[in-house]
Design an enzyme around this catalytic site. Sequence first.
Site, mmCIF file in Angstrom:
data_model
loop_
_atom_site.group_PDB
_atom_site.id
_atom_site.type_symbol
_atom_site.label_atom_id
_atom_site.label_comp_id
_atom_site.label_asym_id
_atom_site.label_seq_id
_atom_site.Cartn_x
_atom_site.Cartn_y
_atom_site.Cartn_z
ATOM 1 N N SER A 156 3.014 25.129 -11.681
ATOM 2 C CA SER A 156 3.554 26.162 -10.806
ATOM 3 C C SER A 156 3.524 25.675 -9.342
ATOM 4 O O SER A 156 3.998 24.584 -9.052
ATOM 5 C CB SER A 156 2.746 27.452 -11.009
ATOM 6 O OG SER A 156 3.345 28.525 -10.363
ATOM 7 N N ASP A 321 9.418 30.648 -19.945
ATOM 8 C CA ASP A 321 9.044 30.811 -18.542
ATOM 9 C C ASP A 321 10.291 31.197 -17.753
ATOM 10 O O ASP A 321 11.207 30.399 -17.605
ATOM 11 C CB ASP A 321 8.460 29.489 -18.021
ATOM 12 C CG ASP A 321 8.001 29.573 -16.572
ATOM 13 O OD1 ASP A 321 8.227 30.608 -15.919
ATOM 14 O OD2 ASP A 321 7.409 28.578 -16.101
ATOM 15 N N HIS A 354 5.435 32.084 -17.991
ATOM 16 C CA HIS A 354 4.946 31.127 -16.998
ATOM 17 C C HIS A 354 3.474 30.774 -17.238
ATOM 18 O O HIS A 354 3.050 29.646 -16.986
ATOM 19 C CB HIS A 354 5.130 31.748 -15.611
ATOM 20 C CG HIS A 354 4.843 30.821 -14.483
ATOM 21 N ND1 HIS A 354 5.502 29.616 -14.330
ATOM 22 C CD2 HIS A 354 3.972 30.908 -13.445
ATOM 23 C CE1 HIS A 354 5.047 29.012 -13.238
ATOM 24 N NE2 HIS A 354 4.124 29.771 -12.687
#
Lengths: 386, 204
Positions: A156, A321, A354
């Site tokens: 991320s 995601d 995610h």
Amino acid sequence: MVIASSHSVGVVQPQTALFTAPLVLDCGRSLPRYALVYETYGQLNEAGTNAVLICHALSGDHHAAGFNAETERKPGWWDSAIGPGKPIDTNRFFVVCLNNLGGCKGSTGPLSIDPTTDKPYGPDFPIVTVRDWVNAQYRLMRYLNLSRWAAVIGGSLGGMQVLQWSISYPDAIAHAVVIAAAPKLSAQNIAFNEVARQAIITDPEFHGGRYAEAGTLPRRGLMLARMLGHITYLSDDAMRAKFGRELRSGQVNYGFDVEFQVESYLRYQGTSFVDRFDANTYLLMTKALDYFDPAHDCGDDLITALAPARADFLVVSFTSDWRFAPMRSREIVRALLAAGKQVSYAEIESNHGHDAFLMTIPYYHRVLAGYLANIDLTLEPQAGIL
Amino acid sequence: MIRPDWHIVEEWIAPRSRVLDLGCGDGSLMTHLIDRRQVSAVGLELDDDQVAACIEAGLNVIQEDLDSGIGDWFAPMSFDFVIVSQTIQAMRHPERLLADMLRIAREGIVTFPNMGYWRNRVQLGLLGHMPFNRALPNPWYNTPNIHLCTLTDFEALCDELGLEILDRAVVDSARRESALLRTFPNWFGEHAIYRIKRRVTGLK
């Protein structure tokens, strides 16, 4: 007491590095002195070639693996992947993870004392960028007497730091592992961040960020921000699987109290977050996300931006995601290929959204472990970059 | 184990070329070419296990479905050779792949099982059942090989797509060379191996 498994790094103590040389930031301001708190796992080898840096995401910190106390129940945030015999194998690597500047877990941030006013920075803490973080991380690397990372790894927002490392310090990073990331935020991503910020800023208890002085906390705002964040970290499928439309009391009560399990979950995530996170830090972290765009200075051309990189890359994405969808990782891979870099790309089937990058998914961990196992630790660290 | 077509592919690849292997499997061919020809290689593969095997072997691999197109991934002429080894017959659109691959590389190398091989002809023409043998080891209802062709078919497609055939070789699974094989390749070649490029059109 937690029974430490043989795959845990066990009990670890955070350490603090103090820096007194000013750090000039992208925003034009500078930090005269600052502290970075970090943890390390595993042993540095004699040649100093096995150091790995872990970069944390939005609400992460330096405590990536193991336990800070024998009584601690929950291990560090990426304990699933870091430890003896795990993909980021501490039998082989010396792993470093720090709390980034602007954080609220010990590194200099809004909760720290501003040496110029002798009061907490609060909302006056300068806006920090991913590039600023990487510059600070570079100083930490030098502080630890390292000349190069065998790998820099992050998911991320952490993956964005990895990309920035490969561009800013191409000789100091041999391998870049970029997981569930994006080369820059989309308008939709920024929109979610803005709603989160507005939730915090418009909380009556925010007091322009000086809530500490007012003896209060913008609890509701930070809670809402976290609830919103959590929705974007999970996939529709994951939410359906986890909660469905299950009711807490088994029946509808025709009111606005918590009825559905998903509401209960979100409220729990929100309220527990308020107790461990600072609102000003949350604002800073979301801005760092928004501003990240390494291609911007290169005529919006990511290929040109990545041209200086010398690392080999592993890029990983997760099918469900939607915050940083596989499409965004593919942008990175395409640019790396066009720039002539060595790159592998794995797209992991997962319904965890995610959040998948923190989970133990066999294929994901096999790829990660397989890639890291091939890193050549016999290479001499690059000389002459002091 | 060396597959029957590999030694010919190896001969055609210039040392230190940039090679893309489409449908690279576990990466053995890339490893073979890196060892023998010092190429720099990238593979494309869809299957999780195979992608993981490539990464474990220290190879560069991109996880992608060949049927969803490769044109997006690579800039024009970014490779010297694109190899499609024993894969084209499993594609939904082999013709698109052939056109795409010669946009991103100077030359293409294609290998496939020859449907015109005598054993296949006997099985279909005389025995009246779909070919089922060493080179085509799957029953008709459960096979990845949905677009089988003969040497003649393949050459006709190349012609249609404006592709020039630079080299052709046929082998049987035992890698035997024989006069029969040379004289009647579409009868006795079990596997076909082609080296192709885009035909230079007469621009004036």
